[in-house]
Design an enzyme around this catalytic site. Structure first.
Site, PDB file in Angstrom:
ATOM      1  N   ARG A  78       2.684  12.366   3.656  1.00  0.00           N
ATOM      2  CA  ARG A  78       2.014  13.280   2.734  1.00  0.00           C
ATOM      3  C   ARG A  78       1.939  12.685   1.331  1.00  0.00           C
ATOM      4  O   ARG A  78       0.963  12.898   0.603  1.00  0.00           O
ATOM      5  CB  ARG A  78       2.728  14.629   2.722  1.00  0.00           C
ATOM      6  CG  ARG A  78       2.519  15.421   3.998  1.00  0.00           C
ATOM      7  CD  ARG A  78       3.225  16.746   3.969  1.00  0.00           C
ATOM      8  NE  ARG A  78       2.748  17.609   2.890  1.00  0.00           N
ATOM      9  CZ  ARG A  78       3.327  18.741   2.521  1.00  0.00           C
ATOM     10  NH1 ARG A  78       4.417  19.159   3.136  1.00  0.00           N
ATOM     11  NH2 ARG A  78       2.829  19.472   1.544  1.00  0.00           N
TER      12      ARG A  78
ATOM     13  N   CYS B   5       7.664  18.668  -4.829  1.00  0.00           N
ATOM     14  CA  CYS B   5       7.538  18.625  -3.364  1.00  0.00           C
ATOM     15  C   CYS B   5       6.221  19.278  -2.992  1.00  0.00           C
ATOM     16  O   CYS B   5       5.224  19.125  -3.693  1.00  0.00           O
ATOM     17  CB  CYS B   5       8.739  19.304  -2.698  1.00  0.00           C
ATOM     18  SG  CYS B   5       8.967  21.044  -3.125  1.00  0.00           S
TER      19      CYS B   5
END
Length: 279
Positions: A176, A236
């Site tokens: 990601r 995050c």
């Protein structure tokens, strides 16, 4: 009380009048599990359930954003969490969500907060006692307070691109971070913030879910060129796993690591924010 406590320590302290135990488990929709139902089915004796999704800013279109200080204090009071409490947080989540609540409690003024090493899984593996049902608690006073030095917003992160005053570390998976994997949220671009470093939160743990040793944690930060003596911001996907890195830094002596609360769900959704794809 240490920041990280063992199951042996908790078993010995259990029942003391100033000790509070909190289950901070949270699951993603993809997990198809109910944290509250699992808590009511089995939890550490004396624990209360803290609903991170409900105790958030429900007016925001972003997930699990910090709630107003008044809301946080009110929910804590209703759970029997008061000023002067020693609080131990645990979870049974693949997201290691006890770190999120540790960070929230620290930000909102709790002074003695620890995480249970290994969480519920280790407690169960050792055949320690469990209880079920909804606990009955007595309301206690929790002072309304918020230390905004521990949180960053989008404008502050944009400004940091210019000043480079704070190091930025991203707790998402490498796929990601690089953009090799699409973001799971519709309309959110893949990639990462310019200048940020990638330390997947899962790397902070051993195979049994316990935290790695301080030496091992330090090696992870050192390997990325991160100086823990200097300002650091963790980010995050939605603010849940970034606190894992903040807690790891706290175990190494830096208790002032901030968290970008909106994280990638906010940054990657804006066409105006610069995004880097690749390592």
């Amino acid at each position: 009380m240490n920041l990280l406590v063992s199951t042996d320590w908790l078993a010995a302290e259990m029942g003391k009048s100033d000790l509070r135990i909190i289950d901070a488990t949270i699951f993603l929709p993809a997990h198809a599990r109910s944290a509250r139902a699992e808590f009511e089915g089995a939890h550490i004796p004396g624990a209360v359930f803290f609903d991170i999704e409900e105790v958030s800013d429900t007016s925001s279109n972003l997930p699990t954003m910090l709630p107003p200080a008044e809301k946080f204090a009110s929910r804590c009071q209703a759970l029997g969490l008061g000023d002067g409490s020693r609080i131990v947080v645990y979870d049974n989540s693949p997201l290691k969500s006890s770190a999120r609540l540790w960070w929230m409690l620290s930000l909102f003024g709790a002074h003695e907060v620890a995480i249970l090493d290994g969480g519920l899984a280790k407690w169960q593996a050792e055949s320690r006692p469990l209880e079920s049902g909804k606990p009955i608690v007595r309301h206690r006073h929790f002072t309304v307070w918020a230390d905004k030095a521990l949180v960053r917003d989008q404008s502050q992160m944009s400004e940091n691109l210019r000043t480079k005053a704070e190091q930025v570390v991203d707790a998402r998976s490498s796929g990601r971070f690089t953009g090799a994997e699409p973001d799971p949220r519709p309309g959110v671009r893949p990639g990462h913030m310019p200048g940020s470093k990638n330390l997947p939160y899962s790397e902070a743990f051993n195979a049994d879910g316990t935290w790695k040793s301080p030496a091992e944690l330090k090696a992870l930060f050192d390997g990325l060129g991160i100086d823990l003596a200097k300002p650091l911001v963790a980010t995050c996907g939605s603010g849940i796993t970034a606190p894992v890195l903040a807690f790891a830094a706290a175990l190494l002596g830096n208790t002032k690591v901030a968290v970008y609360d909106g994280s990638w769900s906010e940054w990657g959704a804006s066409a105006h924010n610069p995004v880097v794809v690749g390592a």
